[in-house]
Design an enzyme around this catalytic site. Structure first.
Site, PDB file in Angstrom:
ATOM      1  N   TYR A 162      30.620  42.131  35.722  1.00  0.00           N
ATOM      2  CA  TYR A 162      30.145  41.715  37.049  1.00  0.00           C
ATOM      3  C   TYR A 162      28.900  40.832  36.907  1.00  0.00           C
ATOM      4  O   TYR A 162      28.801  39.769  37.542  1.00  0.00           O
ATOM      5  CB  TYR A 162      29.850  42.979  37.844  1.00  0.00           C
ATOM      6  CG  TYR A 162      29.534  42.779  39.302  1.00  0.00           C
ATOM      7  CD1 TYR A 162      30.516  42.409  40.216  1.00  0.00           C
ATOM      8  CD2 TYR A 162      28.241  43.003  39.777  1.00  0.00           C
ATOM      9  CE1 TYR A 162      30.219  42.254  41.568  1.00  0.00           C
ATOM     10  CE2 TYR A 162      27.939  42.864  41.124  1.00  0.00           C
ATOM     11  CZ  TYR A 162      28.927  42.482  42.013  1.00  0.00           C
ATOM     12  OH  TYR A 162      28.627  42.338  43.345  1.00  0.00           O
ATOM     13  N   LYS A 166      28.728  36.898  37.976  1.00  0.00           N
ATOM     14  CA  LYS A 166      27.788  36.483  39.024  1.00  0.00           C
ATOM     15  C   LYS A 166      26.734  35.520  38.479  1.00  0.00           C
ATOM     16  O   LYS A 166      26.300  34.604  39.185  1.00  0.00           O
ATOM     17  CB  LYS A 166      27.130  37.712  39.659  1.00  0.00           C
ATOM     18  CG  LYS A 166      28.092  38.578  40.472  1.00  0.00           C
ATOM     19  CD  LYS A 166      28.582  37.848  41.724  1.00  0.00           C
ATOM     20  CE  LYS A 166      29.335  38.774  42.670  1.00  0.00           C
ATOM     21  NZ  LYS A 166      29.847  38.066  43.848  1.00  0.00           N
TER      22      LYS A 166
HETATM   23  P1  NAP Z   1      34.260  44.816  49.851  1.00  0.00           P
HETATM   24  O1  NAP Z   1      33.802  45.594  51.024  1.00  0.00           O
HETATM   25  O2  NAP Z   1      34.909  45.497  48.720  1.00  0.00           O
HETATM   26  O3  NAP Z   1      35.213  43.626  50.386  1.00  0.00           O
HETATM   27  C1  NAP Z   1      35.763  42.745  49.460  1.00  0.00           C
HETATM   28  C2  NAP Z   1      36.489  41.647  50.199  1.00  0.00           C
HETATM   29  O4  NAP Z   1      36.978  40.732  49.204  1.00  0.00           O
HETATM   30  C3  NAP Z   1      37.675  42.133  50.979  1.00  0.00           C
HETATM   31  O5  NAP Z   1      37.786  41.362  52.153  1.00  0.00           O
HETATM   32  C4  NAP Z   1      38.851  41.854  50.043  1.00  0.00           C
HETATM   33  O6  NAP Z   1      40.072  41.590  50.713  1.00  0.00           O
HETATM   34  C5  NAP Z   1      38.373  40.592  49.379  1.00  0.00           C
HETATM   35  N1  NAP Z   1      39.012  40.314  48.100  1.00  0.00           N
HETATM   36  C6  NAP Z   1      38.955  41.054  46.966  1.00  0.00           C
HETATM   37  N2  NAP Z   1      39.673  40.454  45.999  1.00  0.00           N
HETATM   38  C7  NAP Z   1      40.195  39.324  46.543  1.00  0.00           C
HETATM   39  C8  NAP Z   1      41.034  38.298  46.059  1.00  0.00           C
HETATM   40  N3  NAP Z   1      41.493  38.300  44.806  1.00  0.00           N
HETATM   41  N4  NAP Z   1      41.388  37.296  46.909  1.00  0.00           N
HETATM   42  C9  NAP Z   1      40.942  37.279  48.193  1.00  0.00           C
HETATM   43  N5  NAP Z   1      40.137  38.235  48.702  1.00  0.00           N
HETATM   44  C10 NAP Z   1      39.777  39.240  47.883  1.00  0.00           C
HETATM   45  O7  NAP Z   1      33.025  44.020  49.198  1.00  0.00           O
HETATM   46  P2  NAP Z   1      31.590  43.614  49.784  1.00  0.00           P
HETATM   47  O8  NAP Z   1      30.634  44.670  49.423  1.00  0.00           O
HETATM   48  O9  NAP Z   1      31.711  43.165  51.178  1.00  0.00           O
HETATM   49  O10 NAP Z   1      31.252  42.365  48.824  1.00  0.00           O
HETATM   50  C11 NAP Z   1      31.437  41.033  49.229  1.00  0.00           C
HETATM   51  C12 NAP Z   1      30.733  40.137  48.216  1.00  0.00           C
HETATM   52  O11 NAP Z   1      29.344  40.480  48.170  1.00  0.00           O
HETATM   53  C13 NAP Z   1      31.252  40.306  46.799  1.00  0.00           C
HETATM   54  O12 NAP Z   1      31.256  39.049  46.155  1.00  0.00           O
HETATM   55  C14 NAP Z   1      30.225  41.221  46.158  1.00  0.00           C
HETATM   56  O13 NAP Z   1      30.184  41.043  44.770  1.00  0.00           O
HETATM   57  C15 NAP Z   1      28.973  40.753  46.839  1.00  0.00           C
HETATM   58  N6  NAP Z   1      27.866  41.719  46.850  1.00  0.00           N
HETATM   59  C16 NAP Z   1      28.009  42.953  47.443  1.00  0.00           C
HETATM   60  C17 NAP Z   1      26.923  43.813  47.471  1.00  0.00           C
HETATM   61  C18 NAP Z   1      26.969  45.163  48.131  1.00  0.00           C
HETATM   62  O14 NAP Z   1      25.987  45.930  48.012  1.00  0.00           O
HETATM   63  N7  NAP Z   1      28.038  45.523  48.823  1.00  0.00           N
HETATM   64  C19 NAP Z   1      25.709  43.414  46.883  1.00  0.00           C
HETATM   65  C20 NAP Z   1      25.623  42.167  46.290  1.00  0.00           C
HETATM   66  C21 NAP Z   1      26.701  41.324  46.291  1.00  0.00           C
HETATM   67  P3  NAP Z   1      41.160  42.771  51.051  1.00  0.00           P
HETATM   68  O15 NAP Z   1      40.549  43.573  52.172  1.00  0.00           O
HETATM   69  O16 NAP Z   1      42.361  42.057  51.525  1.00  0.00           O
HETATM   70  O17 NAP Z   1      41.349  43.542  49.803  1.00  0.00           O
END
Ligand code: NAP
Length: 254
Positions: A162, A166
């Site tokens: 990861y 990133k």
């Molecule tokens: P999440 O709740 O797990 O949601 C992930 C989203 O990405 C879902 O809409 C999923 O679609 C989609 N997705 C996954 N694989 C995909 C693919 N191959 N093609 C198209 N869509 C795909 O994640 P999140 O926490 O919102 O994270 C969103 C972004 O923020 C990510 O890049 C993550 O690394 C980053 N981030 C998150 C955090 C945190 O604390 N949550 C912190 C820093 C950065 P489906 O619903 O259809 O599966």
């Protein structure tokens, strides 16, 4: 005549948000729609949740379509852009938000998990930007915003895949920003801190408490706060900001 674009800086623009069915991507889609953009809500496996986002945007008077595509797959990304161009006519704002997390120390991390993480964060950013840039260049205007992570800039044992994906995404952001700076296209990243989403739901109470202690602001982020950072960079007023990273992290990377 009242100005119909007042308070809606993205009126007339089209935004594509990858991974917009849930979590941070959902909040970004809603915010860009509130700012006036027609939004393509991309998802991989959750059609019902993507439809909910589209319905929420429509209920607020906006325009959106849900488009299924695995953004790590080159052919699927081609089809995604074809559908967005057909249904919404253009792509002015690309938000590379889709991502997955697979943890594991170096000797325990499966090669397939490493590949999946790199493919979904870094590979998808490359594939989507590759299709978006010619459209934006032809329009003379574009915004690309990728969603980074504290793991891009800080060490987290167990995050070799990861963190590598990133960090490389930030390298892509800087190089691409320099490539397209003369075309009216900006390329930036937003670095969220800790956000309660499905991605972080499986963390143990111990990890959660440890993370909470490391956030100077003292709380997790609301997804809408991350979306506000994206909206800022996507706005026409941010034309002079490119190749940079905007932390929206409560100070976690200080
Ligand atoms: P999440 O709740 O797990 O949601 C992930 C989203 O990405 C879902 O809409 C999923 O679609 C989609 N997705 C996954 N694989 C995909 C693919 N191959 N093609 C198209 N869509 C795909 O994640 P999140 O926490 O919102 O994270 C969103 C972004 O923020 C990510 O890049 C993550 O690394 C980053 N981030 C998150 C955090 C945190 O604390 N949550 C912190 C820093 C950065 P489906 O619903 O259809 O599966």
């Amino acid at each position: 005549m009242p100005d119909s674009t007042e308070g809606r800086p993205l009126a007339g623009k089209v935004a594509l948000v990858t991974g917009a069915s849930r979590g941070i991507g959902r909040a970004i889609a809603l915010r860009l729609a509130a700012d006036g953009a027609a939004v393509a809500v991309n998802y991989a496996t959750s059609p019902d949740r993507a439809d909910d986002v589209v319905a929420a945007i429509a209920a607020a008077g906006g325009r959106a379509v849900a488009v299924r595509a695995d953004v790590g797959d080159p052919e699927a990304v081609d089809r995604l852009f074809d559908v967005v161009e057909r249904d919404l006519g253009r792509v002015d704002v690309l938000v590379n938000n889709a991502g997955i997390h697979r943890g594991g120390r170096i000797d325990a991390l499966a090669i397939a998990d490493f590949d999946a993480v790199v493919r979904t964060s870094l590979g998808a950013t490359f594939l989507c930007a590759r299709r978006a840039v010619p459209l934006m260049r032809a329009a003379g205007w574009g915004r690309i915003v990728s969603i980074s992570s504290p793991a891009a800039v800080r060490a987290f044992p167990g995050d070799v895949a990861y963190g590598a994906a990133k960090a490389a995404q930030l390298g892509l952001t800087r190089c691409l920003a320099a490539e397209v700076a003369g075309d009216g296209i900006t390329v930036n990243a937003v670095l969220p801190g800790f956000v309660e989403t499905d991605m972080t739901a499986s963390l143990s109470d111990r990890s959660r408490a440890h993370i909470a202690r490391s956030i100077p602001v003292g709380r997790s982020a609301d997804p809408a706060e991350i979306a506000a950072g994206v909206a800022f960079l996507a706005a026409p007023a941010s034309a002079y900001i490119t190749g940079t990273v905007l932390p929206v992290d409560g100070g976690i990377v200080l």
